[in-house]
Enzyme design. Structure first.
Site, short mmCIF file in Angstrom:
data_model
loop_
_atom_site.label_atom_id
_atom_site.label_comp_id
_atom_site.label_asym_id
_atom_site.label_seq_id
_atom_site.Cartn_x
_atom_site.Cartn_y
_atom_site.Cartn_z
N TYR A 152 0.82 -1.20 0.00
CA TYR A 152 0.00 0.00 0.00
C TYR A 152 0.85 1.25 0.00
CZ TYR A 152 0.90 0.95 4.98
OH TYR A 152 1.50 1.25 6.18
N ARG A 163 8.18 4.05 -4.88
CA ARG A 163 8.24 3.09 -3.77
C ARG A 163 7.22 1.98 -3.97
NH1 ARG A 163 7.54 5.31 2.20
NH2 ARG A 163 5.39 5.49 1.52
N ARG A 218 -7.50 -20.58 -1.92
CA ARG A 218 -6.49 -20.41 -0.88
C ARG A 218 -5.40 -21.49 -0.94
NH1 ARG A 218 -5.03 -21.68 4.27
NH2 ARG A 218 -4.17 -19.96 5.49
N LYS A 244 6.53 -1.92 1.79
CA LYS A 244 5.35 -1.32 2.44
C LYS A 244 4.16 -2.27 2.31
CE LYS A 244 3.27 3.22 3.22
NZ LYS A 244 3.41 3.15 4.67
N LEU A 299 11.25 1.49 7.03
CA LEU A 299 10.68 1.83 5.73
C LEU A 299 11.34 3.13 5.28
CD1 LEU A 299 8.32 1.25 3.65
CD2 LEU A 299 7.13 3.08 4.85
N HIS A 328 -0.93 -21.25 0.02
CA HIS A 328 0.09 -20.27 0.40
C HIS A 328 0.94 -19.81 -0.78
CE1 HIS A 328 -1.12 -21.61 4.34
NE2 HIS A 328 -0.36 -20.69 4.91
N GLU A 362 12.03 2.51 14.06
CA GLU A 362 11.09 3.53 13.58
C GLU A 362 9.80 3.40 14.37
OE1 GLU A 362 9.78 2.84 9.54
OE2 GLU A 362 9.78 0.67 9.83
N1 PDD Z 1 2.78 5.11 7.35
N2 PDD Z 1 7.45 3.78 8.76
C1 PDD Z 1 6.30 3.11 8.82
C2 PDD Z 1 6.27 1.78 9.49
C3 PDD Z 1 5.15 3.65 8.23
O1 PDD Z 1 4.00 2.96 8.26
C4 PDD Z 1 5.21 4.92 7.61
C5 PDD Z 1 4.02 5.56 6.95
C6 PDD Z 1 6.44 5.60 7.59
C7 PDD Z 1 6.61 6.94 6.94
O2 PDD Z 1 6.56 6.84 5.55
P1 PDD Z 1 6.05 8.04 4.64
O3 PDD Z 1 6.81 9.25 5.06
O4 PDD Z 1 6.36 7.60 3.27
O5 PDD Z 1 4.57 8.20 4.90
C8 PDD Z 1 7.54 4.99 8.18
C9 PDD Z 1 1.59 5.51 6.67
C10 PDD Z 1 1.35 6.98 6.70
C11 PDD Z 1 0.44 4.68 7.18
O6 PDD Z 1 0.64 3.48 7.35
O7 PDD Z 1 -0.65 5.20 7.38
#
Ligand code: PDD
Length: 285
Positions: free
Chosen positions: A33, A52, A100, A149, A207, A102, A182
């Protein structure tokens, strides 16, 4: 006004929109996402988000669901149809629908695409930034591929919930070396006593945030110094400032970590300035 979602080729009222129960996103979290900020009805830093997205898809061997320009057009259209001037747009691509099992479907299936958008309260967000937020620290328990992501966010969900239950807004994961990686949905930053801005390198454990990448440009052009290195919770407790970055909140000052005030417990000048300057360096489309 009813909310509109784009689901696999159609714009639908969100109340009627549905996906197949054998979508692999639903059964295996087999998808990725993006979340982009919307400002003045424009998408902020869309090219970086699309880059990304394509990388995340490649890493999971999921095909791009459509041409990039078409996908961008859908994102704009969903934003427009929902009349979002300030808020976020959410895009999700999953491997698709299959019985389904895996392993990947033997026969290639079409990736499934969902795009939604919603307005956020700008004033409320500004008030939160003026007050600052609290974070807690918790042990890192995610898989090593957090650079993708992926929609598999259960550790992040539990971390965020733990933060809420402790009256905080965000949780910072701490790896087995004792360093902050993070936040549950943001990148983590501190400012040292001598004014250096510190965040972990994007090589491993985090990320590669789009906000983080743009902020590096902001920091460079304001001639502030940046150190990309890990830091510990102890260093953060004693830091001059702390903040988090994410597309949905840009630069958000952190005023407590594990209930201890950061410096005087108020948003600091560096975080405040970076927040103010941020959009001078972002691309709008
Ligand atoms: N989250 N790290 C994680 C684990 C995140 O889920 C996000 C963003 C970031 C920051 O990434 P960016 O600057 O590209 O938004 C870092 C989004 C906003 C969310 O899951 O809603």
């Amino acid at each position: 006004m009813s909310r509109i979602a784009y689901v696999n080729g159609r714009y639908r009222d969100i109340r009627d929109a549905s996906v197949n129960i054998e979508d692999r996103g639903y059964q295996f979290s087999d998808g990725v996402y993006e979340v982009c900020e919307v400002r003045g009805g424009k998408i902020v830093d869309l090219p970086r988000h699309m880059t990304r997205l394509q990388r995340s898809l490649r890493e999971l061997q999921i095909a791009m669901p459509m041409q990039l320009t078409s996908l961008e057009a859908v994102i704009h259209e969903v934003t427009r149809r929902n009349r979002v001037t300030y808020g976020i747009v959410y895009l999700q691509v999953t491997r698709g629908v299959a019985r389904r099992d895996h392993a990947f479907p033997a026969q290639a299936v079409r990736p499934a695409v969902v795009v939604t958008a919603r307005s956020l309260n700008f004033d409320k967000n500004q008030e939160t930034a003026a007050r600052g937020i609290g974070v807690i620290t918790i042990p890192e328990n995610r898989w090593p591929r957090v650079d993708i992501k992926s929609v598999a966010l259960l550790p992040n969900v539990l971390a965020k919930q733990q933060a809420r239950e402790k009256g905080a807004y965000e949780a910072w994961f701490v790896d087995s070396d004792g360093h902050v990686t993070e936040g549950a949905s943001s990148n983590a930053w501190i400012v040292t006593g001598d004014g250096k801005v510190v965040t972990r390198s994007a090589d491993q454990g985090i990320l590669a945030g789009v906000t983080r990448a743009v902020l590096r440009d902001v920091i460079a052009s304001l001639q502030m110094s940046l150190e990309e290195r890990p830091f510990t919770p102890a260093e953060a407790y004693g830091a001059a400032e702390a903040f988090v970055t994410a597309s949905s909140q840009i630069v958000m000052p952190v005023v407590t970590i594990d209930s201890r005030p950061v410096a005087d417990g108020k948003p600091g000048p560096v975080a405040t300035r970076l927040r103010e300057q941020f959009h001078r360096f972002s691309a709008f489309s």
